[in-house]
Write a protein that holds these residues in place. Sequence first.
Motif, PDB file in Angstrom:
ATOM      1  N   ASN A 604       1.362 -10.052 -11.598  1.00  0.00           N
ATOM      2  CA  ASN A 604       1.522  -8.641 -11.252  1.00  0.00           C
ATOM      3  C   ASN A 604       0.947  -7.782 -12.376  1.00  0.00           C
ATOM      4  O   ASN A 604       1.010  -8.148 -13.556  1.00  0.00           O
ATOM      5  N   LEU A 605       0.431  -6.610 -12.011  1.00  0.00           N
ATOM      6  CA  LEU A 605      -0.160  -5.704 -12.990  1.00  0.00           C
ATOM      7  C   LEU A 605       0.927  -5.013 -13.803  1.00  0.00           C
ATOM      8  O   LEU A 605       1.932  -4.551 -13.255  1.00  0.00           O
ATOM      9  N   THR A 606       0.720  -4.916 -15.115  1.00  0.00           N
ATOM     10  CA  THR A 606       1.611  -4.141 -15.967  1.00  0.00           C
ATOM     11  C   THR A 606       1.136  -2.691 -16.011  1.00  0.00           C
ATOM     12  O   THR A 606       0.028  -2.356 -15.576  1.00  0.00           O
ATOM     13  N   ALA A 649      -5.643 -18.019 -15.000  1.00  0.00           N
ATOM     14  CA  ALA A 649      -6.179 -19.038 -15.900  1.00  0.00           C
ATOM     15  C   ALA A 649      -5.249 -19.261 -17.080  1.00  0.00           C
ATOM     16  O   ALA A 649      -5.142 -20.384 -17.594  1.00  0.00           O
ATOM     17  N   ARG A 650      -4.534 -18.223 -17.518  1.00  0.00           N
ATOM     18  CA  ARG A 650      -3.570 -18.361 -18.612  1.00  0.00           C
ATOM     19  C   ARG A 650      -2.188 -18.792 -18.124  1.00  0.00           C
ATOM     20  O   ARG A 650      -1.262 -18.907 -18.931  1.00  0.00           O
ATOM     21  N   LEU A 651      -2.047 -18.958 -16.790  1.00  0.00           N
ATOM     22  CA  LEU A 651      -0.748 -19.259 -16.171  1.00  0.00           C
ATOM     23  C   LEU A 651       0.287 -18.191 -16.521  1.00  0.00           C
ATOM     24  O   LEU A 651       1.461 -18.479 -16.778  1.00  0.00           O
ATOM     25  N   SER A 652      -0.171 -16.941 -16.529  1.00  0.00           N
ATOM     26  CA  SER A 652       0.701 -15.823 -16.877  1.00  0.00           C
ATOM     27  C   SER A 652       1.160 -15.127 -15.600  1.00  0.00           C
ATOM     28  O   SER A 652       0.397 -14.974 -14.646  1.00  0.00           O
ATOM     29  N   GLU A 653       2.410 -14.690 -15.593  1.00  0.00           N
ATOM     30  CA  GLU A 653       2.956 -13.984 -14.445  1.00  0.00           C
ATOM     31  C   GLU A 653       2.620 -12.499 -14.457  1.00  0.00           C
ATOM     32  O   GLU A 653       2.904 -11.795 -13.495  1.00  0.00           O
ATOM     33  N   THR A 654       2.042 -11.998 -15.538  1.00  0.00           N
ATOM     34  CA  THR A 654       1.672 -10.581 -15.637  1.00  0.00           C
ATOM     35  C   THR A 654       0.218 -10.462 -16.052  1.00  0.00           C
ATOM     36  O   THR A 654      -0.316 -11.321 -16.771  1.00  0.00           O
ATOM     37  N   VAL A 655      -0.417  -9.386 -15.612  1.00  0.00           N
ATOM     38  CA  VAL A 655      -1.794  -9.073 -15.978  1.00  0.00           C
ATOM     39  C   VAL A 655      -1.753  -8.066 -17.113  1.00  0.00           C
ATOM     40  O   VAL A 655      -1.271  -6.939 -16.946  1.00  0.00           O
ATOM     41  N   GLU A 656      -2.234  -8.456 -18.286  1.00  0.00           N
ATOM     42  CA  GLU A 656      -2.213  -7.604 -19.472  1.00  0.00           C
ATOM     43  C   GLU A 656      -3.569  -6.944 -19.671  1.00  0.00           C
ATOM     44  O   GLU A 656      -4.594  -7.439 -19.197  1.00  0.00           O
ATOM     45  N   SER A 657      -3.540  -5.811 -20.394  1.00  0.00           N
ATOM     46  CA  SER A 657      -4.807  -5.137 -20.709  1.00  0.00           C
ATOM     47  C   SER A 657      -5.655  -5.992 -21.639  1.00  0.00           C
ATOM     48  O   SER A 657      -6.884  -6.001 -21.547  1.00  0.00           O
ATOM     49  N   GLU A 658      -4.999  -6.699 -22.559  1.00  0.00           N
ATOM     50  CA  GLU A 658      -5.666  -7.668 -23.417  1.00  0.00           C
ATOM     51  C   GLU A 658      -4.968  -9.013 -23.240  1.00  0.00           C
ATOM     52  O   GLU A 658      -3.745  -9.084 -23.405  1.00  0.00           O
ATOM     53  N   PRO A 659      -5.679 -10.077 -22.899  1.00  0.00           N
ATOM     54  CA  PRO A 659      -7.123 -10.174 -22.756  1.00  0.00           C
ATOM     55  C   PRO A 659      -7.624 -10.077 -21.317  1.00  0.00           C
ATOM     56  O   PRO A 659      -8.823 -10.171 -21.078  1.00  0.00           O
TER      57      PRO A 659
END
Length: 777
Positions: A604-606, A649-659
Amino acid sequence: MGDSYRDLVQRYMAFVENDRFQFGERIRTSASDYDALKRENPAAATGCVRVVFDAVELRSADDASLWREFRLDPLRHLRALERACVEAAEKEIPGGLKEEIKVSIKGPVDAAASSPRDLTSSTLRQLVCVEGVATKVSTIKPKVVKSVHYRPDNGSLTSREHVDATDPRLGLRDVDSSGQEIDRIVKITTGIYPTKDKDGNPLETEFGLSQYKDHQTITLQEMPEKAPMGQLPRSVELVMDHDLVDKVKPGDRVMIVGVYRALALGGQGQQSSSGVFRTVVLVNSVQILGRDASQMDIRTEDIRNIRALADRPDILSVLGRSICPSIHGHAVIKKALALQLLSGVEKNLENGTHLRGDINILMVGDPSTAKSQLLRSAMTIAPLAVSTTGKGSSGVGLTAAVTSDPETRERRLEAGAMVLADRGLVCIDEFDKMGENDRVAIHEAMEQQTVTISKAGIHASLNARCSVLAAANPVYGQYDRHRRIQENIGLPDSLLSRFDLLFVVLDQMDPETDRRIASHVIRGHRYRSGRGTSGHDSDYDDDEDEDDFFGRSEERVHSVWQRDRHYVEEEGSSQDEDAHDGDVLQHDFLRKYLYFAKHRIEPNLTEDAREFIAHRYAEMRARQDERTLPITARSLETVIRLATAHAKARLSETVESEPDCSAAMDILGFALYHENVSRKRTREAYTDETRNESSENEPNLRARVSDDENDTQSTDKQDPIHSVKDYIWERIEEQETVSVEDLEENAGVEQEIFQQALTQLIDESRILVSDGMAWRL
């Protein structure tokens, strides 16, 4: 198998009444569900109650031989099991059931489902489990089971049962209404439909008193990824009756259980005289396979390695260089292909709006720049991929077509490549060779991801939720750097805007680049495997002999890495910081990683990511000019999809501005402005440093170059060329359009150096020179 009908019924009664499975409760639930459906929608009632049994339950029955006999003689045993369910329902339900009970067997019959290619003469009249893709689906027709006829002269009624070659009772002994077997074999009804009785008196059909059943035929084709290379995919015809109709649409991946049977009559209803019979599968149950139809085997150890690899900060670079390592360069394009295989997150809003998550990529450029090889590499990695070419495909071949069945002459819907690749990847080579009318047909499929058909009285909408990877050559054969991108591509803006990324692949005339490409290709051709064979092997060969040669043979049995034989370690470089610098992922593990990240993670987008994307989108709109592709709202969605794929690709549950967002903007900037991100950042740091050191009046470039040469005591001629390139680019970025004569006068260097710097900027596709003026691309 020699048991009589009543003996079989008694054996199945013992199975149904077993308290271990509680089949009585299942029968009551099925009957109540049918009654509720009949009250809510009488038109949807099919006249039969469907009771589902799992194949595992039959295998674990107390009667050990029951399942083996069931598989070898399914039609006889199915009829006995249905009769046992009827008698059990009479005990469980007060008053019994008025409707007929049909039994479905669910689950693989063997250890794994087979494909249409595995159906041979040895499986005739046996229970089979087949999986594939539905390519042709006929319309639903009522088939008469029992016709009632009225004789006008005396008012009498006569009835007649109709049995065709697809009837499951064919060849068995008939059963009366009380469930007792009688001494009469069920045979195909001969003769034409009765219009007169035996005395020649005319008869009228009473359609309201006659009995019918729904009938539908489907063509099931083996899955494209499971078909042997170089062979046509095999197909088998499915026959569906009663409530099994209208379960499948073209493009669906299904697993069916049924009886494989040879029909005694030919396609036109004539008796076969050649000894070759038409074969069909009488369907007993249908199971729709989801997007996990590839059945990729991911073990616990694989998940552990996947999560460990996802912690690397350079995970996108690792995935990029692991895609087609035999191709030199194209680092940004390979990263984009990795993001395409990961895709974004599909969203279906409450108001019915569908936002696609699939990423579409178009590569346009000079011949012999490995565009087709990149397509083939992406096909080998994707779990589901369908390949086609522009010249060999039509619009209906890519979407869907309405065809006429040569046997029944009825209209049926046939799925195209994009419908068959639902939840997968479509690779279209030679995209520029496709006709204009055919390209228009895929507009809807690329954005709305549906295919709508309104032809020959058929109105249907099919799913085409797939990513498109296309490759095309420029209009003039070679890419003309003096023309706009749209003029080189020759495709309408309405189609180009549907591609998230458009890469211009150029054949640079640079001696150093040519030398590296030649060394890369020759290194692949001189490769010798441990078996003693030489030649250009595939990209993903994990050779222990090569590991020993490089001194890296320690415990690589379970390693997810493999040495890239095309990689040359630079002099003075050290691998202390990263032991796998230059290594690539094993092909099987790369497929598992992309599959796991795509289907298990939904980021999800932060709030920071939203502000970052909005700010950079406004900058792109302000930077847009006639030399670049149009920046539309679809470009904004492109950034969101790329950033979401990077978070996967990072297996992250949030979309960060970086990276995430910055990496997405870097790839999009390369596709739009043909800028190498690392080179651009180095140039910006250089210009910032020179601006801080300079006075209000801009120093003469010649003096600055002279000072640099005096300080470094260097005779290298490339230093002034780089400085002149920075000066030219700085002027063009400020004014966007500058006279070449003005640039040369203010550069303060020799004409030869200025021309070399200008030529390099043109070759790098950063500027365009025409009629004495220089523009930024």
